[in-house]
Design a protein around this motif. Structure first.
Motif, PDB file in Angstrom:
ATOM      1  N   ALA A 246       0.836  -1.204   0.000  1.00  9.71           N
ATOM      2  CA  ALA A 246       0.000   0.000   0.000  1.00  9.71           C
ATOM      3  C   ALA A 246       0.871   1.254   0.000  1.00  9.71           C
ATOM      4  CB  ALA A 246      -0.925  -0.003   1.211  1.00  9.71           C
ATOM      5  N   ARG A 247       1.954   1.249   0.767  1.00 15.69           N
ATOM      6  CA  ARG A 247       2.883   2.384   0.791  1.00 15.69           C
ATOM      7  C   ARG A 247       3.556   2.562  -0.560  1.00 15.69           C
ATOM      8  NH1 ARG A 247       8.211   2.507   1.315  1.00 15.69           N
ATOM      9  NH2 ARG A 247       8.270   0.306   1.891  1.00 15.69           N
ATOM     10  N   LEU A 248       4.000   1.454  -1.166  1.00 17.13           N
ATOM     11  CA  LEU A 248       4.660   1.541  -2.470  1.00 17.13           C
ATOM     12  C   LEU A 248       3.705   2.031  -3.558  1.00 17.13           C
ATOM     13  CD1 LEU A 248       6.792  -1.727  -2.456  1.00 17.13           C
ATOM     14  CD2 LEU A 248       7.612   0.613  -2.257  1.00 17.13           C
ATOM     15  N   VAL A 249       2.465   1.555  -3.542  1.00 19.69           N
ATOM     16  CA  VAL A 249       1.477   1.979  -4.542  1.00 19.69           C
ATOM     17  C   VAL A 249       1.182   3.463  -4.387  1.00 19.69           C
ATOM     18  CG1 VAL A 249      -0.946   1.729  -5.227  1.00 19.69           C
ATOM     19  CG2 VAL A 249       0.473  -0.292  -4.898  1.00 19.69           C
ATOM     20  N   LYS A 250       1.067   3.921  -3.155  1.00 17.97           N
ATOM     21  CA  LYS A 250       0.801   5.347  -2.906  1.00 17.97           C
ATOM     22  C   LYS A 250       1.945   6.209  -3.436  1.00 17.97           C
ATOM     23  CE  LYS A 250       0.063   8.578   0.870  1.00 17.97           C
ATOM     24  NZ  LYS A 250       0.058   8.752   2.320  1.00 17.97           N
ATOM     25  N   ASP A 251       3.187   5.826  -3.150  1.00 19.18           N
ATOM     26  CA  ASP A 251       4.339   6.591  -3.629  1.00 19.18           C
ATOM     27  C   ASP A 251       4.444   6.550  -5.142  1.00 19.18           C
ATOM     28  OD1 ASP A 251       4.918   7.065  -0.990  1.00 19.18           O
ATOM     29  OD2 ASP A 251       6.550   5.600  -0.859  1.00 19.18           O
ATOM     30  N   TYR A 252       4.225   5.375  -5.739  1.00 19.71           N
ATOM     31  CA  TYR A 252       4.353   5.221  -7.186  1.00 19.71           C
ATOM     32  C   TYR A 252       3.265   6.009  -7.923  1.00 19.71           C
ATOM     33  CZ  TYR A 252       5.125   2.961 -11.677  1.00 19.71           C
ATOM     34  OH  TYR A 252       5.397   2.707 -13.001  1.00 19.71           O
ATOM     35  N   SER A 253       2.043   5.961  -7.418  1.00 26.21           N
ATOM     36  CA  SER A 253       0.955   6.678  -8.083  1.00 26.21           C
ATOM     37  C   SER A 253       1.169   8.194  -8.000  1.00 26.21           C
ATOM     38  CB  SER A 253      -0.402   6.291  -7.510  1.00 26.21           C
ATOM     39  OG  SER A 253      -0.457   6.588  -6.132  1.00 26.21           O
ATOM     40  N   ALA A 254       1.748   8.683  -6.896  1.00 22.06           N
ATOM     41  CA  ALA A 254       2.054  10.110  -6.783  1.00 22.06           C
ATOM     42  C   ALA A 254       3.169  10.482  -7.756  1.00 22.06           C
ATOM     43  CB  ALA A 254       2.475  10.440  -5.351  1.00 22.06           C
ATOM     44  N   LYS A 255       4.151   9.593  -7.923  1.00 12.34           N
ATOM     45  CA  LYS A 255       5.245   9.853  -8.859  1.00 12.34           C
ATOM     46  C   LYS A 255       4.753   9.876 -10.306  1.00 12.34           C
ATOM     47  CE  LYS A 255       8.657   7.091 -10.626  1.00 12.34           C
ATOM     48  NZ  LYS A 255       9.612   6.022 -10.579  1.00 12.34           N
TER      49      LYS A 255
END
Length: 86
Positions: free
Chosen positions: A72-81
């Motif tokens: 969930a943390r990785l998806v949040k960071d990736y989607s913001a990027k």
């Protein structure tokens, strides 16, 4: 229940993680339904560190899959990027 979590690969002291959709009863590195991305925490500056197929993650979550806290943390960071790059 389907869960999207990380499956460890790579050699000793050089971790590499595949982001996979799997049944929650399967082992961490065992059988999975679909690979939806990867995470390389020890990537060099010129190597790709993270890639996630956000459309497939969205598909699985709409069909009831749960994200592990790390994913969930990785998806949040990736989607913001991805949103800032577009």
């Amino acid at each position: 229940m389907v869960v999207i979590r990380m499956a460890r690969g790579g050699s000793k002291k050089r971790p590499f993680y595949n982001l996979v959709a799997t049944d929650s009863r399967n082992r961490r590195d065992g059988r999975f339904i679909e690979r939806v991305g990867f995470y390389n925490p020890v990537a060099n500056a010129n190597e790709e560190r993270l890639r996630i197929a956000l459309d497939r993650v969205g598909y699985w979550t709409t069909n009831g899959a749960q994200l592990s806290p790390a994913v969930a943390r990785l998806v949040k960071d990736y989607s913001a990027k991805v949103a800032t790059a577009a």
